[in-house]
Scaffold this active site. Structure first.
Site, PDB file in Angstrom:
ATOM      1  N   GLU A  85       0.876  -1.150  -0.031  1.00 30.12           N
ATOM      2  CA  GLU A  85       0.383  -0.050  -0.319  1.00 30.12           C
ATOM      3  C   GLU A  85       0.566   1.401  -0.090  1.00 30.12           C
ATOM      4  OE1 GLU A  85      -2.902  -0.248   3.453  1.00 30.12           O
ATOM      5  OE2 GLU A  85      -3.748  -1.757   2.270  1.00 30.12           O
ATOM      6  N   GLU A 105      -9.830  -5.340   9.408  1.00 29.38           N
ATOM      7  CA  GLU A 105      -8.479  -4.589   9.639  1.00 29.38           C
ATOM      8  C   GLU A 105      -7.869  -4.334   8.231  1.00 29.38           C
ATOM      9  OE1 GLU A 105      -6.456  -1.145   9.936  1.00 29.38           O
ATOM     10  OE2 GLU A 105      -8.341  -1.213  10.864  1.00 29.38           O
ATOM     11  N   GLY A 116      -7.832 -15.780   0.320  1.00 26.03           N
ATOM     12  CA  GLY A 116      -9.164 -14.810   0.715  1.00 26.03           C
ATOM     13  C   GLY A 116     -10.298 -14.757   0.987  1.00 26.03           C
ATOM     14  N   TYR A 173     -13.849  -8.715  -3.837  1.00 25.00           N
ATOM     15  CA  TYR A 173     -15.194  -8.439  -2.736  1.00 25.00           C
ATOM     16  C   TYR A 173     -16.098  -8.270  -3.926  1.00 25.00           C
ATOM     17  CZ  TYR A 173     -10.217  -6.941   0.079  1.00 25.00           C
ATOM     18  OH  TYR A 173      -9.761  -6.973   0.365  1.00 25.00           O
TER      19      TYR A 173
END
Length: 171
Positions: free
Chosen positions: A29, A88, A102, A136
């Site tokens: 990130e 988180e 995942g 997602y």
């Protein structure tokens, strides 16, 4: 046939690996410089030293090798008057991606959310992480357009806290 994937609750022995995952995620990130967590602070705040656990971790092992984690904590929806879970950090090591790890971690948290009578499972994703967004959306998550994350941290948090009145009973 036994699955090569095992999900399990983290133990104190996992804390160095958890910190490694947190650091790897921060590097991805482009925010490694923001990681202040240490083995000691994680051990304390994840409840492994006998203090209150502020978050929990599910570890993913693939063919007995450390493969990833989901770090989460409880939240609450006033509109639903129900608890929930906030994810988180979700991290899967690059060499273990595209193996359903995942999705398995998110599915576990969805089941845990339902177990506690929760109304929703939520998390944030960087707007430039299009691959993650597709994953997602593939599990049924929906973007919350119109909402922005707000944060007070560091010196601003200290200043704001110092300005608080003492009219509320302390916990």
């Amino acid at each position: 046939m036994k699955s090569p994937l095992v999900l399990r609750k983290a133990s104190v022995e996992d804390v160095p690996q958890i910190l490694s995952y947190i650091t790897d995620l921060a590097i991805f990130e482009e925010a490694e410089h923001e990681v202040e967590a240490t083995v000691e602070s994680l051990t304390r705040t994840l409840g492994f030293s006998g203090e209150k656990a502020y978050a929990h971790v599910i570890m993913a092992d693939y063919e007995s090798a450390p493969a990833g984690m989901a770090l989460y904590f409880s939240n609450y929806s006033t509109w639903k008057a129900a608890p929930g879970i906030y994810l988180e950090d979700l991290y899967v090591k690059p060499e273990f991606r595209s193996k359903g790890i995942g999705r398995a971690l998110i599915s576990y948290l969805a089941r845990e959310t339902r177990r506690i009578g929760g109304a929703r499972l939520e998390w944030s994703v960087l707007d430039w992480n299009e691959k993650a967004i597709r994953v997602y959306e593939g599990v049924g998550a929906k973007k919350q357009d119109g909402w922005s994350v707000m944060r007070v941290a560091g010196e601003a948090l200290t200043k704001l806290g110092d300005s608080a009145i003492d009219a509320v009973e302390k916990y």
